[in-house]
Enzyme design. Structure first.
Site, PDB file in Angstrom:
ATOM      1  N   GLU A  35     -95.769  46.674  -3.406  1.00 55.93           N
ATOM      2  CA  GLU A  35     -96.506  46.416  -2.148  1.00 55.93           C
ATOM      3  C   GLU A  35     -97.813  46.421  -2.796  1.00 55.93           C
ATOM      4  OE1 GLU A  35     -96.158  48.883   1.398  1.00 55.93           O
ATOM      5  OE2 GLU A  35     -97.544  47.763   2.432  1.00 55.93           O
ATOM      6  N   ARG A 265     -85.780  58.529  -6.904  1.00 60.98           N
ATOM      7  CA  ARG A 265     -87.087  58.332  -7.021  1.00 60.98           C
ATOM      8  C   ARG A 265     -87.488  59.511  -8.320  1.00 60.98           C
ATOM      9  NH1 ARG A 265     -89.532  56.574  -2.942  1.00 60.98           N
ATOM     10  NH2 ARG A 265     -91.489  56.806  -3.610  1.00 60.98           N
ATOM     11  N   LYS A 275     -98.326  57.062  -2.375  1.00 65.19           N
ATOM     12  CA  LYS A 275     -99.354  56.078  -2.618  1.00 65.19           C
ATOM     13  C   LYS A 275    -100.539  56.246  -1.547  1.00 65.19           C
ATOM     14  CE  LYS A 275     -97.507  51.785  -3.554  1.00 65.19           C
ATOM     15  NZ  LYS A 275     -97.367  50.502  -3.117  1.00 65.19           N
TER      16      LYS A 275
HETATM   17  P1  ATP Z   1     -95.030  55.216  -2.024  1.00 61.39           P
HETATM   18  O1  ATP Z   1     -93.853  55.638  -1.782  1.00 61.39           O
HETATM   19  O2  ATP Z   1     -95.867  55.823  -3.500  1.00 61.39           O
HETATM   20  O3  ATP Z   1     -96.000  54.710  -1.432  1.00 61.39           O
HETATM   21  P2  ATP Z   1     -93.568  52.667  -2.359  1.00 61.39           P
HETATM   22  O4  ATP Z   1     -92.244  53.053  -2.577  1.00 61.39           O
HETATM   23  O5  ATP Z   1     -94.099  52.622  -0.950  1.00 61.39           O
HETATM   24  O6  ATP Z   1     -94.447  53.746  -2.832  1.00 61.39           O
HETATM   25  P3  ATP Z   1     -93.701  50.182  -3.510  1.00 61.39           P
HETATM   26  O7  ATP Z   1     -94.953  49.527  -3.884  1.00 61.39           O
HETATM   27  O8  ATP Z   1     -93.033  49.570  -2.340  1.00 61.39           O
HETATM   28  O9  ATP Z   1     -94.362  51.748  -3.330  1.00 61.39           O
HETATM   29  O10 ATP Z   1     -92.816  50.431  -4.568  1.00 61.39           O
HETATM   30  C1  ATP Z   1     -92.278  49.177  -5.481  1.00 61.39           C
HETATM   31  C2  ATP Z   1     -90.959  49.798  -6.051  1.00 61.39           C
HETATM   32  O11 ATP Z   1     -91.269  51.184  -6.755  1.00 61.39           O
HETATM   33  C3  ATP Z   1     -89.973  50.009  -5.112  1.00 61.39           C
HETATM   34  O12 ATP Z   1     -88.649  49.399  -5.389  1.00 61.39           O
HETATM   35  C4  ATP Z   1     -89.875  51.589  -5.018  1.00 61.39           C
HETATM   36  O13 ATP Z   1     -88.436  52.046  -4.748  1.00 61.39           O
HETATM   37  C5  ATP Z   1     -90.118  51.854  -6.609  1.00 61.39           C
HETATM   38  N1  ATP Z   1     -90.787  53.105  -6.432  1.00 61.39           N
HETATM   39  C6  ATP Z   1     -91.937  53.734  -5.966  1.00 61.39           C
HETATM   40  N2  ATP Z   1     -91.958  55.235  -5.884  1.00 61.39           N
HETATM   41  C7  ATP Z   1     -91.269  55.506  -6.912  1.00 61.39           C
HETATM   42  C8  ATP Z   1     -90.957  56.725  -7.714  1.00 61.39           C
HETATM   43  N3  ATP Z   1     -91.515  57.914  -7.436  1.00 61.39           N
HETATM   44  N4  ATP Z   1     -89.749  56.693  -8.844  1.00 61.39           N
HETATM   45  C9  ATP Z   1     -89.254  55.806  -8.849  1.00 61.39           C
HETATM   46  N5  ATP Z   1     -89.235  54.362  -8.127  1.00 61.39           N
HETATM   47  C10 ATP Z   1     -90.381  54.347  -7.383  1.00 61.39           C
HETATM   48 MG    MG Z   2     -92.524  50.570  -0.545  1.00 56.38          MG
END
Ligand code: ATP
Ligand code: MG
Length: 560
Positions: A35, A265, A275
């Site tokens: 995102e 994760r 984030k």
């Molecule tokens: P955050 O929780 O930090 O806001 P998010 O998951 O909402 O992150 P996205 O941009 O939606 O952020 O993430 C893109 C991809 O990265 C998704 O498939 C998500 O599952 C993966 N991802 C995000 N954080 C992690 C993490 N700590 N470890 C592994 N994969 C992750």
């Molecule tokens: Mg997300």
């Protein structure tokens, strides 16, 4: 990591099974769906190393798809930074740069389809009522009074939602699934909401936006994704993922039904990965920006001097599991050191200078000495470093009354000056407070290059810079941004700011050998006997170089 040493993990196994059951390897198709509401962090690297890695390993494809369904927080600058970071780790999506917003029209069509088949309805409950009706786990929800609204009426309202006739929150479109489901996500989830916000790509075209659960699976299907890999929190969304695909016509002309698989994760010790909270660090100026070298972002790590090879090796080493756990930051640092040891250019810099005058050296005479750039890599060549009558060494490398086993410089004890000469201390000069201000030493002219002239041995080798040739520079010494190990799991009611490390940045003036004036950001350095560093692209100026400490040397005695 070479192919054959890559560990088997459950996602590799699933793909291997699919291939054994007839899926052509080159048909493996994954996607990375960030995102664009912030910069990528090391957790995202774990995700996209897997997404791109699984595709590459099998000769398949991986799409980069921006999940831009929430216009409030999304910005083009984040799109650009995400692309830069994925490229930095060496992955490429070819011409497959997609956006969920590319499919808004298609998605809208699928939503109308659901309404027309009696599987979705426009609901008039307020957000609070919506929640209340949904119920809690273990207790069935209540049907919305609008659940059986006539299809024609829902369709009309939905079209008017799109036309902008209503206010935010006034209506939502919901899927009609099962209000008794033990899985709350199946209790008539919202699929479209009104949001009167400009979108970074579609502008003012839309005032209704699809929910992630609705958009994601359908985008996967449209793009022909075979393996949709995501983190564990999406496990409970999986039935919904399949429901939208199975209850719309999205698969009509398509062959592969995408499947979602979840993995744990990455949580790193002493590191905050959310984030939203990283955004807060930036907004409140607790850090410089998203690329502050203390941030767990890829842009921060790049600036600090972490290498793509180290990060990829780390992501492969931690493997994949189905349960959440905390990974030791030391493992990441280990991977960084392992790579830096191979690629860093060795240089000399003095952090706490003590002046040394070489008594038996002619005034004004300069000797240009050869210094190897990297003992681990012959191809890195060598450089010349000037040596003259006055040099600086580290204060810690001299002891007037040395304890046992102190092999560095002390009165009448001989040491090797790195790349230069054997040197002995003759006299210690002090100021009126008894503080040592200068040493008078002699060198053995026959030991040029640091080689013993007669087989006699010296135990210690110390680094130095020439007083007449060195330059001043700034070193930025980083420590963890947080003092708490598990930042993903804070005590009830506490704020992450309570755990900020007040010593996360120390700025020091140092003396550098002249070749460091040419140091380029992107080139890893090792300041011998001290730590790994990298020149900072943003803060360095032609007059003054700034060096970021990437990571300490493993057994650095100067660490304390
Ligand atoms: P955050 O929780 O930090 O806001 P998010 O998951 O909402 O992150 P996205 O941009 O939606 O952020 O993430 C893109 C991809 O990265 C998704 O498939 C998500 O599952 C993966 N991802 C995000 N954080 C992690 C993490 N700590 N470890 C592994 N994969 C992750
Ligand atoms: Mg997300």
């Amino acid at each position: 990591m070479p192919e054959e040493t890559k560990p088997m993990h459950f996602i590799r196994q699933i793909i291997a099974n699919d291939i054994a059951n007839g899926l052509p390897p080159e048909a493996v198709h994954t996607r990375f769906p960030p995102e664009p509401n912030g910069c990528l962090h090391i957790g995202h690297a774990k995700a996209f190393c897997l997404d791109f890695g699984m595709a590459l390993e099998n000769g398949g494809l991986c799409n980069l798809r921006f999940d831009d369904t929430n216009p409030d927080k999304e910005e083009t600058r984040f799109v650009d930074s995400i692309k830069e970071d994925v490229h930095w780790l060496g992955f490429d999506w070819g011409d497959r740069e997609f956006y969920a917003s590319n499919y808004f029209e298609l998605l809208y069509g699928f939503a109308e389809e659901l309404i027309m088949s009696g599987k979705a309805y426009v609901c008039t409950l307020s957000p609070e009522e919506f929640k209340e009706y949904r119920g809690v786990p273990g207790k069935p929800g209540k049907h919305s009074p609008w659940r059986d609204r006539p299809i024609e009426e829902s369709l009309d309202l939905f079209r008017r939602m799109r036309a902008g006739e209503f206010d935010e929150g006034q209506y939502v479109l919901r899927a009609k699934i099962d209000m008794d489901s033990p899985n709350l996500h199946m209790r008539d989830p919202a699929i479209y909401r009104i949001k009167k916000a400009g979108h970074h790509r579609t502008g003012d075209k839309w005032c209704i936006y699809p929910m992630y659960d609705f958009a994601h699976c359908l985008c996967d299907a449209i793009e022909g994704i075979t393996h949709s890999l995501c983190t564990l929190e999406f496990e409970v969304h999986r039935p919904l993922y399949d429901w939208f695909i199975d209850n719309t016509s999205v698969m009509k002309n398509l062959k592969v039904h995408p499947r979602q698989y979840e993995f744990a994760r990455l949580n790193l010790s002493y590191t905050m990965m959310s984030k939203r909270k990283l955004q807060q660090l930036v907004a409140e100026k607790i850090v410089d920006n998203w690329d502050d070298p203390r941030m767990p972002t890829l842009s921060g790590m790049r600036r600090r001097g972490y290498t793509p090879a180290a990060i990829k090796n780390f992501c492969e080493t931690i493997g994949l599991t189905k349960y959440n756990s905390l990974t030791d930051l030391a493992l990441l640092e280990h991977c960084v050191r392992q790579d830096l040891n191979k690629v860093a250019l060795r240089r000399m810099a003095v952090f706490n200078p003590l002046e040394v005058e070489i008594e038996n050296w002619e005034d004004g005479k300069v000797d240009m000495l050869d210094a190897v750039n990297n003992p681990e890599d012959e191809s890195a060549g060598s450089r010349k470093i000037p040596f003259g009558k006055r040099i600086f060494i580290e204060r810690a490398d001299f002891e007037e009354n040395p304890p046992k086993k102190f092999f560095r410089l002390s009165p009448n004890n001989e040491v090797r000056l790195r790349y230069a000469y054997f040197m002995k201390c003759k006299e210690v000069l002090k100021d009126s407070d008894g503080r040592i201000v200068k040493l008078i030493c002699t060198i053995d002219p026959d030991s040029r290059g640091g080689n013993s002239p007669d087989g006699r041995k010296v135990k210690g080798t110390i680094h130095w810079v020439s007083a007449d040739h060195c330059a001043k520079a700034e070193a930025r010494l980083y420590e963890n941004l947080f003092t708490r190990e598990d930042m993903g799991n804070l005590p009830e009611g506490s704020d992450f700011k309570e755990f900020l490390n007040p010593n996360s940045l120390e700025i020091k003036e140092i003396l550098i050998e002249p070749s460091l004036l040419e140091a380029k950001s992107g080139q890893p350095l090792q300041f011998e006997r001290n730590a790994y560093f990298m020149a900072d692209a943003k803060l360095s100026s032609p007059e003054r170089k700034v060096f970021n400490r990437t990571v300490t040397l493993k057994d650095s005695y100067q660490k304390a």
